[in-house]
Enzyme design. Structure first.
Site, PDB file in Angstrom:
ATOM      1  CG  HIS A 104      -1.909   0.968   1.243  1.00 32.96           C
ATOM      2  ND1 HIS A 104      -1.956   2.162   1.057  1.00 32.96           N
ATOM      3  CD2 HIS A 104      -3.457   0.664   1.264  1.00 32.96           C
ATOM      4  CE1 HIS A 104      -3.001   2.846   1.365  1.00 32.96           C
ATOM      5  NE2 HIS A 104      -3.880   2.034   1.291  1.00 32.96           N
ATOM      6  CG  LEU A 125      -3.825   1.976   5.485  1.00 31.89           C
ATOM      7  CD1 LEU A 125      -2.889   1.612   4.547  1.00 31.89           C
ATOM      8  CD2 LEU A 125      -5.158   1.108   5.793  1.00 31.89           C
ATOM      9  CD  GLU A 169      -6.739   3.040  -2.856  1.00 29.37           C
ATOM     10  OE1 GLU A 169      -5.541   2.385  -2.520  1.00 29.37           O
ATOM     11  OE2 GLU A 169      -7.588   2.819  -3.399  1.00 29.37           O
ATOM     12  NE  ARG A 183      -5.089   0.156  -1.765  1.00 23.04           N
ATOM     13  CZ  ARG A 183      -5.679  -0.415  -0.881  1.00 23.04           C
ATOM     14  NH1 ARG A 183      -5.432  -1.648  -0.410  1.00 23.04           N
ATOM     15  NH2 ARG A 183      -6.718   0.080  -0.485  1.00 23.04           N
ATOM     16  CG  HIS A 206      -2.755  -3.124   3.012  1.00 26.77           C
ATOM     17  ND1 HIS A 206      -2.790  -2.686   4.159  1.00 26.77           N
ATOM     18  CD2 HIS A 206      -3.680  -3.092   2.082  1.00 26.77           C
ATOM     19  CE1 HIS A 206      -4.269  -2.259   4.214  1.00 26.77           C
ATOM     20  NE2 HIS A 206      -4.744  -2.581   2.939  1.00 26.77           N
ATOM     21  NE  ARG A 266      -7.008  -6.087  -1.166  1.00 23.70           N
ATOM     22  CZ  ARG A 266      -7.479  -4.882  -0.223  1.00 23.70           C
ATOM     23  NH1 ARG A 266      -8.658  -4.621  -0.200  1.00 23.70           N
ATOM     24  NH2 ARG A 266      -6.681  -4.310   0.593  1.00 23.70           N
TER      25      ARG A 266
HETATM   26  C1  LIG Z   1      -5.085  -1.437   8.492  1.00 26.54           C
HETATM   27  C2  LIG Z   1      -6.088  -2.218   7.319  1.00 26.54           C
HETATM   28  C3  LIG Z   1      -7.029  -1.460   6.676  1.00 26.54           C
HETATM   29  C4  LIG Z   1      -7.759  -2.048   5.786  1.00 26.54           C
HETATM   30  N1  LIG Z   1      -8.803  -1.242   5.139  1.00 26.54           N
HETATM   31  C5  LIG Z   1      -9.654  -1.962   4.248  1.00 26.54           C
HETATM   32  C6  LIG Z   1     -10.669  -1.160   3.572  1.00 26.54           C
HETATM   33  O1  LIG Z   1     -10.693  -0.088   3.779  1.00 26.54           O
HETATM   34  N2  LIG Z   1     -11.366  -1.655   2.627  1.00 26.54           N
HETATM   35  C7  LIG Z   1     -11.013  -3.112   2.608  1.00 26.54           C
HETATM   36  O2  LIG Z   1     -11.817  -3.627   1.533  1.00 26.54           O
HETATM   37  N3  LIG Z   1      -9.957  -3.661   2.966  1.00 26.54           N
HETATM   38  C8  LIG Z   1      -9.341  -3.203   3.732  1.00 26.54           C
HETATM   39  N4  LIG Z   1      -8.246  -3.977   4.382  1.00 26.54           N
HETATM   40  C9  LIG Z   1      -8.234  -5.497   4.056  1.00 26.54           C
HETATM   41  C10 LIG Z   1      -9.162  -6.116   4.995  1.00 26.54           C
HETATM   42  O3  LIG Z   1      -9.481  -5.373   6.248  1.00 26.54           O
HETATM   43  C11 LIG Z   1      -8.907  -7.577   5.238  1.00 26.54           C
HETATM   44  O4  LIG Z   1      -8.429  -8.246   4.158  1.00 26.54           O
HETATM   45  C12 LIG Z   1     -10.126  -8.231   5.910  1.00 26.54           C
HETATM   46  O5  LIG Z   1     -10.635  -7.631   6.905  1.00 26.54           O
HETATM   47  C13 LIG Z   1      -9.777  -9.746   6.519  1.00 26.54           C
HETATM   48  O6  LIG Z   1     -10.779 -10.371   6.813  1.00 26.54           O
HETATM   49  P1  LIG Z   1     -10.597 -11.576   7.418  1.00 26.54           P
HETATM   50  O7  LIG Z   1     -12.027 -11.932   8.046  1.00 26.54           O
HETATM   51  O8  LIG Z   1     -10.536 -12.497   6.050  1.00 26.54           O
HETATM   52  O9  LIG Z   1      -9.494 -12.028   8.498  1.00 26.54           O
HETATM   53  P2  LIG Z   1      -9.271 -11.183   9.696  1.00 26.54           P
HETATM   54  O10 LIG Z   1     -10.227  -9.995  10.222  1.00 26.54           O
HETATM   55  O11 LIG Z   1      -7.653 -10.980   9.793  1.00 26.54           O
HETATM   56  O12 LIG Z   1      -9.616 -12.311  10.854  1.00 26.54           O
HETATM   57  C14 LIG Z   1      -8.819 -13.194  10.955  1.00 26.54           C
HETATM   58  C15 LIG Z   1      -9.159 -14.402  12.242  1.00 26.54           C
HETATM   59  O13 LIG Z   1      -8.702 -15.656  12.241  1.00 26.54           O
HETATM   60  C16 LIG Z   1      -8.447 -15.640  13.648  1.00 26.54           C
HETATM   61  N5  LIG Z   1      -7.284 -16.480  13.542  1.00 26.54           N
HETATM   62  C17 LIG Z   1      -6.182 -16.535  12.849  1.00 26.54           C
HETATM   63  N6  LIG Z   1      -5.300 -17.700  12.945  1.00 26.54           N
HETATM   64  C18 LIG Z   1      -6.001 -18.330  14.140  1.00 26.54           C
HETATM   65  C19 LIG Z   1      -5.603 -19.460  14.781  1.00 26.54           C
HETATM   66  N7  LIG Z   1      -4.384 -20.122  14.598  1.00 26.54           N
HETATM   67  N8  LIG Z   1      -6.617 -20.131  15.563  1.00 26.54           N
HETATM   68  C20 LIG Z   1      -7.599 -19.357  15.897  1.00 26.54           C
HETATM   69  N9  LIG Z   1      -7.935 -18.340  15.429  1.00 26.54           N
HETATM   70  C21 LIG Z   1      -7.160 -17.863  14.534  1.00 26.54           C
HETATM   71  C22 LIG Z   1      -8.106 -14.455  14.254  1.00 26.54           C
HETATM   72  O14 LIG Z   1      -8.428 -14.563  15.681  1.00 26.54           O
HETATM   73  C23 LIG Z   1      -9.196 -13.647  13.784  1.00 26.54           C
HETATM   74  O15 LIG Z   1     -10.617 -13.781  14.123  1.00 26.54           O
HETATM   75  C24 LIG Z   1      -7.306  -3.406   5.498  1.00 26.54           C
HETATM   76  C25 LIG Z   1      -6.744  -4.218   5.927  1.00 26.54           C
HETATM   77  C26 LIG Z   1      -5.543  -3.740   7.313  1.00 26.54           C
HETATM   78  C27 LIG Z   1      -4.592  -4.196   7.646  1.00 26.54           C
END
Ligand SMILES: Cc1cc2nc3c(=O)[nH]c(=O)nc-3n(C[C@H](O)[C@H](O)[C@H](O)COP(=O)(O)OP(=O)(O)OC[C@H]3O[C@@H](n4cnc5c(N)ncnc54)[C@H](O)[C@@H]3O)c2cc1C
Length: 576
Positions: free
Chosen positions: A231, A241, A244, A284, A352, A387
């Protein structure tokens, strides 16, 4: 032993959306959400800028699809993209009904803002705390369902599988250190990304690629792992971050001469208002490369944490900043002591997001019976080689829901798993943990040292610009680190919140993910999206318009390929 029908690993956006979809589909099946942190602390909570879907008459499904495919540098599977785009608006309206407080225009409609690579304004947002509000809405909705059980602060160490079928998971209850077997007919990995394999990232400390590595160890290939998104605007030092959305609202990037340098890279001409896909709203991957080229020309600032440029929001004025970007103001003030109303914010590219992940189909199904994946940990693939910002939260919703529904269908047709078999599998896992960590004596290597060396190797060999000899060295270093990891020292033998143990388990997972990234990159001899090779600077559709699949072997990853699905958008040169 605990027994459920469906196990979600992860309580972030994808995990909770999948849990709700499964619970809506069936009130009879028992659903477990297992998370290593309290669900509201999942990384989704930190998403800022917004979530994309076609919500206005000025937009169209085809246009969103085209932008996504173009942004992906034609590596996205177009049938998956079409499904994604079509189901996205319904998901955002559903979230509204579940209580997500979207920002609104004066006429009452949900607001949309500009985002990089999107040719119209289509990113819905809740100020610049979109992830926080989305996750809240999902979390409170999930609590309506009696058949969703939660295992907060349980660390999943392994999938339990035999005879080609997943049977459940093994998880450490972090509170008392006990390893528990949780039986499930279907398991959905929603464990997020693994940006922590790099030294400088926006990703929370918990984003260590656990789910990717667990699937990989269970024989499931990881797809397109070479595509890692930088990013362009992270804060130096912390990697926090700056969304954007700040460029979507009209922010400018300037080099040390105060010059809007993006006009020199084919993204001009500069204007005062955001112009879609131009200048600061370029995608990006391209903006991150422009930064590195400015650095090479000596036109960036130099600070205690390396090179940086300025993100200037001053011309937006205090009112817009307070209303649309309050979190940006707060972050800049707290972490770099800068008030963006009066001064530009120092920023630099920062790791990112991982476009790659567990190989799945459009229903989240992975090539191991009973295993599904959704969200950042999965590769469906809609993000291809790059992405577009704000597609990821929507991806969690659309494919989380699809995986939840598919898992219900599958689980409903399965008989009860044999508890004896499961207990035997869990005993094996306990023995592995004892051998590798808990009862191991005389280990010499430090977790932090190996982690730092891994992160440095990844930045050196698999950063924004890549070339053969650097990547080879990184692959070699990662092998050596894997070897050294077997000599890891665990001094903490306590049962309660043994964070040294979880740090070791996370590093173990990260070493697998890092190898998959490095080898996938080494084998892709072209430049596409976020994967830029100085030795192969051109995109090569003839030889590389195909997905990478990395399979785990004792000697490191074995790479093979899979065709990309092209439906209506023939590959063309990606120009902005
Ligand atoms: C700072 C930041 C800003 C962002 N802003 C945006 C945005 O504005 N718009 C957008 O579209 N995307 C954005 N993204 C990307 C997006 O937020 C993420 O890709 C998305 O939220 C991922 O969601 P998820 O449910 O896949 O995983 P996560 O929300 O990362 O959740 C992962 C889960 O898995 C669990 N877990 C992991 N390993 C284990 C394990 N071994 N045992 C038990 N539990 C485990 C964790 O506890 C957690 O609950 C951003 C990312 C970041 C870092």
């Amino acid at each position: 032993m605990f027994t459920h029908d469906i196990i979600l690993i992860g309580g972030g956006g994808a995990g909770l959306r999948a849990a709700i979809a499964a619970a809506e589909q069936s009130s009879k099946l028992s659903i477990a959400v297992v998370s290593k942190v309290y669900p509201m602390r999942s990384h989704t909570v930190s998403a800022e800028g917004g979530t994309a879907a076609v919500m206005r008459d000025t937009d169209s499904l085809d246009l969103h699809a085209k932008d996504t495919i173009f942004g992906a540098d034609f590596m996205a599977d177009q049938d998956a993209v079409e499904v994604f785009i079509k189901e996205a608006p319904g998901e955002l309206i559903q979230l509204e009904h579940w209580g997500c407080p979207w920002s609104r225009d004066a006429d009452g409609r949900v607001s949309v803002r500009a985002f990089g690579g999107m040719s119209v304004d289509r990113t819905c947002f809740a100020a610049d705390k979109t992830g926080f509000h989305m996750l809240h809405a999902l979390f409170q909705t999930s609590q309506k369902y009696d058949n969703i059980a939660r295992y907060d602060e349980f660390y999943v160490t392994s999938l339990l599988a035999d005879d080609g079928k997943v049977r459940g998971v093994a998880a450490i209850n972090i509170y008392n250190g006990r390893l528990e077997a949780i039986a499930g007919k279907a398991v959905i990995l929603c464990t997020g990304g693994g940006g922590r394999i790099f030294p400088f990232t926006t990703n929370a400390a918990i984003k260590t690629g656990d789910g990717m590595a667990m699937a990989y160890r269970a024989g499931v290939p990881l797809k397109d792992m070479e595509f890692v998104q930088y990013h362009p605007t992270g804060l130096p030092g912390t990697g926090i971050l700056i969304t954007e959305g700040s460029r979507g609202e009209g922010g400018w990037l300037k080099n040390k001469d105060g010059y809007r340098y993006l006009q020199d890279y084919g993204l001009g001409p500069p204007t005062d208002t955001p112009v879609h896909r131009k200048m600061e709203l370029g995608p990006r991957d391209i903006l991150s490369r422009c930064h590195m080229q400015e650095y090479a020309k000596g036109r960036t600032f130099e600070g205690p944490y390396g090179h940086y440029v300025h993100l200037d929001l001053r011309h937006l004025g205090e009112e817009v900043i307070n209303k649309k970007l309050p979190f940006v103001r707060e972050l800049a003030s707290k972490y770099v002591g800068i008030d963006p109303v009066y001064e530009p914010i120092p920023v630099r590219p920062v790791v990112h997001y991982m476009m790659g992940g567990v190989h799945t189909d459009m229903n989240g199904s992975a090539p191991l019976e009973g295993l599904y994946a959704a969200g950042e940990t999965a590769c469906v693939s809609i993000n291809g080689a790059n992405r577009l910002g704000s597609n990821s939260l929507t991806e969690c919703l659309v494919f989380g829901a699809r995986a939840g529904r598919a898992a219900v269908q599958y689980a409903a047709a399965q008989g009860a798993p044999s508890s004896q078999r499961l207990e035997a599998l869990a005993r094996d896992e306990q023995q592995r943990l004892d051998r590798q960590f808990l009862r191991k004596e005389g280990g010499k290597e430090k977790i932090a040292v190996i982690r730092e060396e891994m992160q440095k190797a990844m930045e050196d060999g698999a950063g924004i610009y890549r070339k053969e000899e650097d990547m080879k060295r990184t692959c070699q270093l990662l092998r050596e680190l894997r070897e050294r990891f077997s000599n890891i020292a665990i001094e903490d033998r306590g049962d309660v919140f043994n964070t040294q143990l979880t740090a070791a388990l996370e590093l173990d997972f990260m070493l697998d993910v890092a190898e998959a990234v490095a080898h996938s990159a080494l084998n892709r001899k072209e430049s596409r999206g976020s994967h830029t090779r100085t030795d192969f600077p051109k995109r090569d559709d003839e030889n590389f318009l195909k997905h990478t699949l990395a399979h785990r072997t004792p000697d490191g990853p074995r790479i093979d390929y899979l065709p990309v699905t092209i439906t209506r958008w023939q590959p063309e040169e990606r120009k902005y």
